[in-house]
Design a protein around this motif. Sequence first.
Motif, PDB file in Angstrom:
ATOM      1  N   THR A  30       0.879  -1.104   0.116  1.00  0.00           N
ATOM      2  CA  THR A  30       0.203   0.140   0.075  1.00  0.00           C
ATOM      3  C   THR A  30       0.940   1.474   0.211  1.00  0.00           C
ATOM      4  O   THR A  30       0.404   2.227  -0.633  1.00  0.00           O
ATOM      5  N   GLU A  31       2.074   1.117   0.699  1.00  0.00           N
ATOM      6  CA  GLU A  31       2.972   2.404   0.420  1.00  0.00           C
ATOM      7  C   GLU A  31       3.037   2.465  -0.983  1.00  0.00           C
ATOM      8  O   GLU A  31       3.795   3.849  -1.214  1.00  0.00           O
ATOM      9  N   SER A  32       3.165   1.794  -1.935  1.00  0.00           N
ATOM     10  CA  SER A  32       3.475   2.120  -3.250  1.00  0.00           C
ATOM     11  C   SER A  32       2.434   2.474  -4.148  1.00  0.00           C
ATOM     12  O   SER A  32       2.736   2.507  -5.290  1.00  0.00           O
ATOM     13  N   CYS A  33       1.134   2.713  -3.619  1.00  0.00           N
ATOM     14  CA  CYS A  33      -0.061   2.924  -4.258  1.00  0.00           C
ATOM     15  C   CYS A  33       0.111   4.236  -5.338  1.00  0.00           C
ATOM     16  O   CYS A  33      -0.106   4.082  -6.180  1.00  0.00           O
ATOM     17  N   GLU A  34       0.890   5.120  -4.763  1.00  0.00           N
ATOM     18  CA  GLU A  34       0.979   6.189  -5.394  1.00  0.00           C
ATOM     19  C   GLU A  34       1.814   6.439  -6.540  1.00  0.00           C
ATOM     20  O   GLU A  34       1.589   6.544  -7.660  1.00  0.00           O
ATOM     21  N   ASP A  35       3.057   6.163  -6.304  1.00  0.00           N
ATOM     22  CA  ASP A  35       4.170   6.063  -7.105  1.00  0.00           C
ATOM     23  C   ASP A  35       4.411   4.568  -7.936  1.00  0.00           C
ATOM     24  O   ASP A  35       5.184   4.520  -8.970  1.00  0.00           O
ATOM     25  N   MET A  36       3.814   3.732  -7.603  1.00  0.00           N
ATOM     26  CA  MET A  36       3.935   2.152  -7.981  1.00  0.00           C
ATOM     27  C   MET A  36       5.308   1.717  -8.021  1.00  0.00           C
ATOM     28  O   MET A  36       5.751   0.655  -8.790  1.00  0.00           O
ATOM     29  N   ALA A  37       6.263   2.293  -7.430  1.00  0.00           N
ATOM     30  CA  ALA A  37       7.626   1.879  -7.235  1.00  0.00           C
ATOM     31  C   ALA A  37       7.821   0.998  -5.755  1.00  0.00           C
ATOM     32  O   ALA A  37       7.169   1.374  -4.864  1.00  0.00           O
ATOM     33  N   PRO A  38       8.655   0.139  -6.195  1.00  0.00           N
ATOM     34  CA  PRO A  38       8.751  -1.154  -4.921  1.00  0.00           C
ATOM     35  C   PRO A  38       9.553  -0.455  -3.497  1.00  0.00           C
ATOM     36  O   PRO A  38       9.475  -1.015  -2.324  1.00  0.00           O
ATOM     37  N   HIS A  39      10.234   0.611  -3.938  1.00  0.00           N
ATOM     38  CA  HIS A  39      11.032   1.380  -2.786  1.00  0.00           C
ATOM     39  C   HIS A  39      12.144   0.322  -2.071  1.00  0.00           C
ATOM     40  O   HIS A  39      12.356   0.267  -0.797  1.00  0.00           O
ATOM     41  N   GLY A 158      16.496  -6.673  -7.371  1.00  0.00           N
ATOM     42  CA  GLY A 158      17.024  -5.564  -7.915  1.00  0.00           C
ATOM     43  C   GLY A 158      16.593  -5.361  -9.335  1.00  0.00           C
ATOM     44  O   GLY A 158      17.361  -4.408 -10.092  1.00  0.00           O
ATOM     45  N   GLU A 159      15.812  -5.942 -10.040  1.00  0.00           N
ATOM     46  CA  GLU A 159      15.439  -5.864 -11.336  1.00  0.00           C
ATOM     47  C   GLU A 159      13.770  -5.858 -11.406  1.00  0.00           C
ATOM     48  O   GLU A 159      12.974  -6.719 -11.151  1.00  0.00           O
ATOM     49  N   PHE A 160      13.414  -4.503 -11.727  1.00  0.00           N
ATOM     50  CA  PHE A 160      12.024  -4.497 -11.941  1.00  0.00           C
ATOM     51  C   PHE A 160      11.515  -3.227 -12.789  1.00  0.00           C
ATOM     52  O   PHE A 160      12.631  -2.455 -13.240  1.00  0.00           O
ATOM     53  N   TRP A 161      10.197  -3.116 -13.322  1.00  0.00           N
ATOM     54  CA  TRP A 161       9.713  -2.454 -14.124  1.00  0.00           C
ATOM     55  C   TRP A 161       8.629  -1.548 -13.680  1.00  0.00           C
ATOM     56  O   TRP A 161       7.637  -2.046 -13.225  1.00  0.00           O
ATOM     57  N   VAL A 162       8.586  -0.071 -13.816  1.00  0.00           N
ATOM     58  CA  VAL A 162       7.824   0.680 -12.848  1.00  0.00           C
ATOM     59  C   VAL A 162       6.598   1.246 -13.995  1.00  0.00           C
ATOM     60  O   VAL A 162       6.981   1.730 -14.959  1.00  0.00           O
ATOM     61  N   LYS A 163       5.229   1.071 -13.700  1.00  0.00           N
ATOM     62  CA  LYS A 163       4.308   1.746 -14.631  1.00  0.00           C
ATOM     63  C   LYS A 163       4.643   1.417 -16.021  1.00  0.00           C
ATOM     64  O   LYS A 163       4.494   2.171 -16.957  1.00  0.00           O
ATOM     65  N   ILE A 164       4.496   0.079 -16.268  1.00  0.00           N
ATOM     66  CA  ILE A 164       4.460  -0.475 -17.617  1.00  0.00           C
ATOM     67  C   ILE A 164       3.202   0.014 -18.182  1.00  0.00           C
ATOM     68  O   ILE A 164       2.122  -0.368 -17.658  1.00  0.00           O
ATOM     69  N   PRO A 165       2.947   0.628 -19.242  1.00  0.00           N
ATOM     70  CA  PRO A 165       1.792   1.211 -19.905  1.00  0.00           C
ATOM     71  C   PRO A 165       1.043   0.003 -20.361  1.00  0.00           C
ATOM     72  O   PRO A 165       1.435  -0.890 -21.216  1.00  0.00           O
ATOM     73  N   GLY A 166      -0.369  -0.055 -20.047  1.00  0.00           N
ATOM     74  CA  GLY A 166      -0.919  -1.026 -20.604  1.00  0.00           C
ATOM     75  C   GLY A 166      -2.049  -0.360 -21.758  1.00  0.00           C
ATOM     76  O   GLY A 166      -2.016   0.715 -21.820  1.00  0.00           O
ATOM     77  N   PRO A 167      -3.013  -1.120 -22.219  1.00  0.00           N
ATOM     78  CA  PRO A 167      -3.938  -0.553 -23.125  1.00  0.00           C
ATOM     79  C   PRO A 167      -4.942   0.480 -22.506  1.00  0.00           C
ATOM     80  O   PRO A 167      -4.951   0.395 -21.255  1.00  0.00           O
ATOM     81  N   VAL A 168      -5.267   1.356 -23.325  1.00  0.00           N
ATOM     82  CA  VAL A 168      -6.165   2.487 -22.987  1.00  0.00           C
ATOM     83  C   VAL A 168      -7.735   2.041 -23.228  1.00  0.00           C
ATOM     84  O   VAL A 168      -7.897   1.525 -24.468  1.00  0.00           O
ATOM     85  N   VAL A 169      -8.563   2.209 -22.415  1.00  0.00           N
ATOM     86  CA  VAL A 169      -9.875   1.672 -23.010  1.00  0.00           C
ATOM     87  C   VAL A 169     -11.002   2.898 -22.616  1.00  0.00           C
ATOM     88  O   VAL A 169     -10.673   3.757 -21.615  1.00  0.00           O
ATOM     89  N   THR A 170     -11.725   3.114 -23.684  1.00  0.00           N
ATOM     90  CA  THR A 170     -12.573   4.335 -23.625  1.00  0.00           C
ATOM     91  C   THR A 170     -14.020   3.923 -23.494  1.00  0.00           C
ATOM     92  O   THR A 170     -14.627   2.976 -23.621  1.00  0.00           O
ATOM     93  N   GLN A 171     -14.711   5.084 -22.857  1.00  0.00           N
ATOM     94  CA  GLN A 171     -16.086   5.063 -22.463  1.00  0.00           C
ATOM     95  C   GLN A 171     -16.893   5.060 -23.989  1.00  0.00           C
ATOM     96  O   GLN A 171     -16.570   5.859 -24.951  1.00  0.00           O
TER      97      GLN A 171
END
Length: 614
Positions: A30-39, A158-171
């Motif tokens: 939960t501490e990573s909710c905002e920036d999505m980084a593992p810290h 020590g090896e991770f990827w932060v905020k990998i962009p996924g698909p965009v869905v529209t209304q």
Amino acid sequence: MEVLMKTRIVLVLTALCIKTVAGYPHGQVTESCEDMAPHHGHDPSTLDPPYTVTADKSQFSTGDEIQVTVRADSSGTEAYFKGFLIEARNAGNHDEAVGSFRLVDPTISQLLQCNNKDGSAVSHTSKHHKTEVQVVWIAPEDPPSSVRFLVTVLRRYGEFWVKIPGPVVTQYGVDPSPAETTIGGSSDAKTTTASSMMSRSFTSEGCGSSKSCLRDPDGCNPQNDTWCHFLSFRKEETSIMFELSGPAEGYVSFALSLDKWMGNDDVYLCMRDTNRVDIKAAFVSGRTHPEISTENVLEDTAWRLADGVIQCRFRRAIIPSDNQKRFPLDQLYYLFMAHGRAEDGQTHRHDRQPLISSNQKELTGDPEDLTGSRSPLLIKYHGAFMSIAWMSTVSAGVIIARHFKPDWPGSNVLGQKVWFQLHRGLMTLTVLLTLVGFVLPFIYRGGWSKRAGLHPYLGCVVMALAVIQPVLALFRPAPDASRRYIFNWMHFGTGTSAQIVSVITVFLGIHQQALLLPAPWSTGLLGLIVVWFVLADLVLEVHRRGFLPIGKYFKNIKIYTEHINSEDKEEIMFVHDESESLRAESCFKNIILTVYLCGNLGLLMVLLWTISSV
């Protein structure tokens, strides 16, 4: 109450520290909710992420469900991930979380509460390898025009990827707003300088003249000795260049400390990560895992791996900036060196007791070849007191009480027989030494040691038996009492038990981390002390039982002459003097005692020298 409160504080701090360093293996991020980084204290990978994020729909309405899949798209042994964090954000404003999730497989995923919204994110439940995870996103009642799925994926610590962009869905029926640009790394990641690989090892050349060095064993050279633990540092204008080397499975490290106690220390780690080395600054707030710094405070970092030896080199400013929580390097510090295992970027407890410099050192001062020890002074005194008590004084007291009661019959000391006063004095000294030695480890550890095996438990048994003996002696009946034999057997049994258990405890003690004496030399030395006592006791016991009647061969000869059969002949008669025989036997026992004491004291001095030199 105060002790309980302190204990709770320590437990809370330990839990928080372990949680940070362990990399949230159970997914409570939960501490990573905002920036999505593992810290983790590491930077995200800048390589293209080997993972794909897909959705089974491209448009949605209020209340619709969309299945989102994260899959490892590489092949071979690297086609997996351990941890993940999935969120849905407003495509036009990535700071806004949108909607909620439903689990597909609760064994590998769990819901989190981010931004005070239940189920607004999904993370892993364990660090087991995974190749795919699926979740279901539920559109809220008042959604934005477009939503993007963002995923953080961790392959190893020590090896991770932060905020990998996924698909965009529209209304449905709504024009999408411009999507915010996202890259496969953390948008707020700090710039770092990549570490270079050293082509050859650094050396001990210049120690004491151009640079200060701390090494174990003394005088070793990291260029030639693979078992050399080495730290050097030298001032270069406004910074200090550090070199660190040592054989280790996971990491080598050193720390700057204001005292010789672990806690509130400035730490620097060279941590092995597969075929490379991560060089990090950290801080230790107690007897816990180090907290990796998120600040980039090190420059000119370089590393080398060869023959099981980890080496690293880096530079650090003497005076840190205001926002850097590091010690200034122009003050006096004790230097700690430690090494141990590491797994997924988490350091385990050091394999041996840290090497601590003998004195404080100003890192900007004149070059010096420093000395250090892996054994704290209190533990050395503990080992010395227990060795004197149970390898020397108690054995001398046992021999005197067992074999010298008939000796010195005409001499008294303070109204008591000589043997009794000697025995009582030696045993009193044994109890006092044991009591002081028993307390010292508790003072050093601040409590019970959980990693010392049987040694502390047996030590408590020895302490209890040592106290019971004089208590029993206070209630001993008169020598001619009808129940005196009960006291004799209890006194003998308790004393013998204490002596046997103490020997076992001392043998275990010399292999403890805090007092690791050189093997097999120290084991052989202790064995020789024990054998020396057994031999002396055996010789005196054999003599006492009459199998070695030395006194019978010392006879006072008196010659008498008399006439026999009226012939002028003389007969020589040898008359045995009993008192002379007793004196000869006593002389023999005194010689054995003297030889034993000389040998015991000599071996004890060697043992104490060994303890002082580690």
